[in-house]
Motif scaffolding. Sequence first.
Motif, short mmCIF file in Angstrom:
data_model
loop_
_atom_site.label_atom_id
_atom_site.label_comp_id
_atom_site.label_asym_id
_atom_site.label_seq_id
_atom_site.Cartn_x
_atom_site.Cartn_y
_atom_site.Cartn_z
N SER A 1 0.82 -1.22 0.00
CA SER A 1 0.00 0.00 0.00
C SER A 1 0.85 1.26 0.00
O SER A 1 0.36 2.34 -0.34
N ASP B 1 -4.30 -3.12 4.81
CA ASP B 1 -5.31 -3.98 4.19
C ASP B 1 -4.81 -5.42 4.08
O ASP B 1 -3.70 -5.75 4.51
N GLU B 2 -5.64 -6.26 3.49
CA GLU B 2 -5.34 -7.68 3.36
C GLU B 2 -4.02 -7.93 2.60
O GLU B 2 -3.22 -8.78 2.99
N ARG C 1 -9.29 -0.57 11.68
CA ARG C 1 -8.17 -1.36 11.14
C ARG C 1 -7.43 -2.10 12.25
O ARG C 1 -6.95 -3.21 12.05
N TRP D 1 -9.62 -5.12 13.08
CA TRP D 1 -9.51 -6.08 11.98
C TRP D 1 -8.17 -6.80 12.03
O TRP D 1 -8.09 -8.03 11.88
#
Length: 238
Positions: free
Chosen positions: A129, A159-160, A205, A208
């Motif tokens: 990213s 993110d993933e 985030r 997660w």
Amino acid sequence: MTLRIAEIFGPTIQGEGALIGAPTVFVRAGGCDYRCAWCDSLHAVESRFRNEWAPMTAAEVWARVTALSGGRPLTVSLSGGNPAIQDFAPLIAMGKAEGYRFALETQGSVAQDWFAALDMLILSPKPPSSGEVVDWVRFDACVTAADTAAAVMKIVIFDEADYLWAREAAERHPDLPLYLQPGNHTPPPPEEEDATIDMDGVLARMEWLVERTLADGWFRPRILPQLHVLIWGNKRGV
Ligand SMILES: C[S@@+](CC[C@H](N)C(=O)[O-])C[C@H]1O[C@@H](n2cnc3c(N)ncnc32)[C@H](O)[C@@H]1O
Ligand SMILES: Nc1nc2[nH]cc(C(=O)O)c2c(=O)[nH]1
Ligand code: SF4
Ligand SMILES: [Mg+2]
């Protein structure tokens, strides 16, 4: 020889990684060889801020650090920009002679012999990213240069794709203590003195990232938020 210094501030607490919560004074170097898409310290990166970076000798920087800390030894955090593109050896020698300790934050793109004089080297390889690509030969040279100094790895995750990348990156250095931290998005313009932060996004985030890592049964990393961001957002000088 002078150093290019974007800011010197503190005492505050180290907000990230292995030394989280520890009182520290920051010396933020101006200039960086990377341009991460989400950098939260652009005022120490982009050339258009060059005129705000003070040319200072190591002795001048040291005088400021001792004034801020009241002459009481603590850990000095060298960050930036990338502090590894300048020569901090004289400053570290001055501080160590007075009982101060030194930690340095870098992406791991430039190795220096004087990393061995640090108390802690924090290496933060950049995930997809960021838009940057890690040169692992250079990164490994930083780990080697640390020698007997404690080296740790701290990876920012948005993110993933970043998470999956971090799992592989961590495998390259199984012996380094590993820290994961959720990224913050600072809405433009990010270089403002008191730029706001997407606090809801940061917390989402974080949640997660914790769930993702634990669900994987990946128990090696410590997962930490940026404590200073939770307290002060992306305010400068804290
Ligand atoms: C501003 S950088 C300066 C030191 C060095 N250039 C580096 O990237 O490691 C200090 C730390 O902040 C992290 N960082 C920068 N922008 C961030 C963001 N938007 N969210 C979370 N961490 C961030 C970097 O990954 C690094 O670990
Ligand atoms: N309190 C506080 N902790 C930090 N940890 C890493 C920082 C950095 O920007 O390098 C930072 C920072 O700017 N402030
Ligand atoms: S390497 Fe560090 S200072 Fe440089 S752009 Fe990336 S996050 Fe910002
Ligand atoms: Mg920061």
